[in-house]
Design an enzyme around this catalytic site. Structure first.
Site, short mmCIF file in Angstrom:
data_model
loop_
_atom_site.label_atom_id
_atom_site.label_comp_id
_atom_site.label_asym_id
_atom_site.label_seq_id
_atom_site.Cartn_x
_atom_site.Cartn_y
_atom_site.Cartn_z
N HIS A 50 31.71 42.20 33.85
CA HIS A 50 30.58 43.12 33.66
C HIS A 50 30.83 44.12 32.53
CE1 HIS A 50 27.92 41.81 36.93
NE2 HIS A 50 29.04 41.48 37.55
N GLY A 135 27.25 27.38 40.66
CA GLY A 135 27.30 28.51 41.60
C GLY A 135 28.70 28.97 41.95
N GLY A 137 30.82 30.32 39.72
CA GLY A 137 31.28 31.36 38.79
C GLY A 137 32.05 30.80 37.61
N SER A 139 30.53 29.16 35.00
CA SER A 139 29.62 29.06 33.85
C SER A 139 29.06 27.67 33.62
CB SER A 139 30.31 29.51 32.56
OG SER A 139 30.48 30.86 32.57
N SER A 141 25.96 26.89 33.68
CA SER A 141 24.74 26.93 32.86
C SER A 141 25.07 27.14 31.39
CB SER A 141 23.74 27.96 33.38
OG SER A 141 24.27 29.25 33.32
N GLU A 173 19.44 31.51 27.75
CA GLU A 173 19.60 31.80 29.20
C GLU A 173 18.53 32.79 29.64
OE1 GLU A 173 22.72 30.91 31.08
OE2 GLU A 173 22.05 31.91 32.91
N ASP A 185 30.17 34.04 28.55
CA ASP A 185 30.29 32.64 28.94
C ASP A 185 30.13 31.70 27.75
OD1 ASP A 185 30.35 33.90 31.34
OD2 ASP A 185 28.42 33.16 32.06
C1 GAF Z 1 28.02 36.28 34.29
C2 GAF Z 1 27.29 36.55 32.98
F1 GAF Z 1 26.64 35.43 32.55
C3 GAF Z 1 28.25 37.06 31.91
O1 GAF Z 1 27.54 37.40 30.75
C4 GAF Z 1 29.06 38.26 32.42
O2 GAF Z 1 28.28 39.43 32.44
C5 GAF Z 1 29.66 37.95 33.80
O3 GAF Z 1 28.68 37.48 34.71
C6 GAF Z 1 30.33 39.17 34.41
O4 GAF Z 1 31.44 39.52 33.65
O5 GAF Z 1 28.94 35.23 34.15
#
Ligand code: GAF
Length: 388
Positions: A50, A135, A137, A139, A141, A173, A185
């Site tokens: 984040h 789902g 975590g 990535s 997508s 996205e 990501d």
């Molecule tokens: C998800 C988001 F797609 C990323 O951009 C990032 O903010 C992440 O959450 C949290 O670090 O993967």
């Protein structure tokens, strides 16, 4: 010093037959070789959650799981078929026309972003095969977006620098599913290198490589609680953080120091404290990895999880439990992976003990939560590429 890698994806010319297409059935049956194959990996983020959407610091690595897009023929439309999800609704090569539904909307959004950058409107038929669990975590997508983008660019002999392509996919996205994600990501997907994490400044996109020590294993343990950024509090967290940054008088979290939080309302102070302290932890973690100090790296992961749980409030009890169990089983540290609200944790463990720790955590997690704690060891791997 961070630096910008200016590698470009060269697409070369792909001959287009007079009719513009090749019979897809003949290609799929192996009678005709595919035109090209694009590969786009998922990612783990070692630390720096984040922080990306406030121009902060992140430390991701591309992993060995990913999306393969096999282009069989050029065509008037873009027709994608997923081996798991079946055929997607075809769409125009420039991404225009009525919005398609389902997973193909990612492809349509990518095509629209690339058209905006000048990609010639050539269509194609392609097969999509993903080994990234959705789902969790990791990535899935972003890997899908980058894989499709690479295939569309290569098929049209259209060149983009890797980070330009990543930025187009980040915008896709938002266009496809309304998730205002950062660049983490998609950047990890294009910048990945074997045995290497990428220290990335999300404001400048400067980056440098940080070797992953051979004795460090990156254990990803899935809580079994599927996370969707669309339905989570992700967009709300971003709004809250942007509000806090405005109060602090900047848009970049790296320009804020902890004393500046005094006087902010409690919610803004908590959100910003996470991001400001997390930026610091990213730098300290990179230094710890460079010194092969796994104990210190693990301590930073735990501090990060605590901050994500208490200040940023993106954890859930299952993720907290996995972090606790991983540490009790001998991990140096662990934290939630990606956006939170479900998905996985990343545990830093000694390579020699990875299997033993994974099975210990899985059985304790089943006893305590009634869920399977499936795990995999992520290997820092090469980023996206095209093969002909
Ligand atoms: C998800 C988001 F797609 C990323 O951009 C990032 O903010 C992440 O959450 C949290 O670090 O993967």
């Amino acid at each position: 010093m961070l630096y910008l890698d200016r590698r470009a994806y060269t697409s070369g010319g792909i001959p287009r037959s007079a009719g513009g297409t090749r019979p897809a059935a003949a290609v799929a049956s192996g009678l005709v070789a595919p035109l090209l194959t694009a590969w786009a990996p998922g990612r783990v983020n070692l630390i720096g959650e984040h922080t990306d959407y406030s121009g902060g610091l992140v430390l991701p690595a591309a992993i060995q799981l990913g999306v393969t897009v096999t282009v069989d023929a050029l065509s008037d439309a873009v027709a994608l078929t997923s081996t798991k999800l079946g055929p997607g609704e075809p769409f125009a090569p420039d991404g225009g026309g009525a919005p398609v539904g389902g997973w193909a909307r990612y492809g349509q959004a990518v095509a629209a972003e690339l058209a905006g950058l000048g990609r010639p409107p050539l269509g194609l038929t392609a097969r999509i095969d993903s080994t990234v669990p959705a789902g969790a975590g990791l990535s899935s997508s972003a890997a899908l977006e980058v894989g499709i983008a690479l295939a569309l660019c290569a098929a049209a002999a259209f060149e983009l620098e890797p980070l330009q392509l990543a930025l187009a996919c980040q915008r896709a996205e938002l266009r496809a599913v309304g998730v205002p994600c950062g660049i983490l990501d998609q950047a990890a997907c294009v910048l990945g290198r074997p045995d290497t994490a990428i220290l990335l400044d999300c404001a400048t996109l400067e980056h440098r490589q940080v070797p992953v020590p051979g004795e460090a294993a990156l254990l990803v343990i899935d809580s079994g609680v599927e996370r969707s950024l669309e339905s989570s509090g992700y967009a709300q967290r971003r709004q809250e953080l942007e509000h806090a940054l405005r109060l602090a008088g900047t848009t970049r979290s790296t320009e804020v120091s902890l004393p500046q939080l005094e006087g902010l309302d409690p919610l803004s102070a908590r959100r910003l404290r996470h991001v400001v302290s997390e930026n610091r932890r990213v730098l300290d973690f990179a230094a710890a990895f460079e010194e092969r100090d796994l104990a210190e790296a693990g301590r930073l992961l735990l501090a990060s999880h605590t901050s994500l749980r208490d200040d940023y409030e993106v954890s859930i009890p299952e993720l907290d439990l996995l972090v606790e169990l991983a540490c009790a089983a001998g991990a140096h540290g662990a934290q939630l992976l990606g956006g939170g609200f479900g998905g996985s944790v990343l545990a830093l463990v000694d390579t020699a003990r990875a299997d033993e720790i994974a099975s210990g955590v899985a059985s304790r997690y089943r006893e305590r939560s009634g869920r399977d704690g499936r795990s995999l060891t992520a290997h820092a791997s090469a980023g996206a590429s095209v093969q002909r």
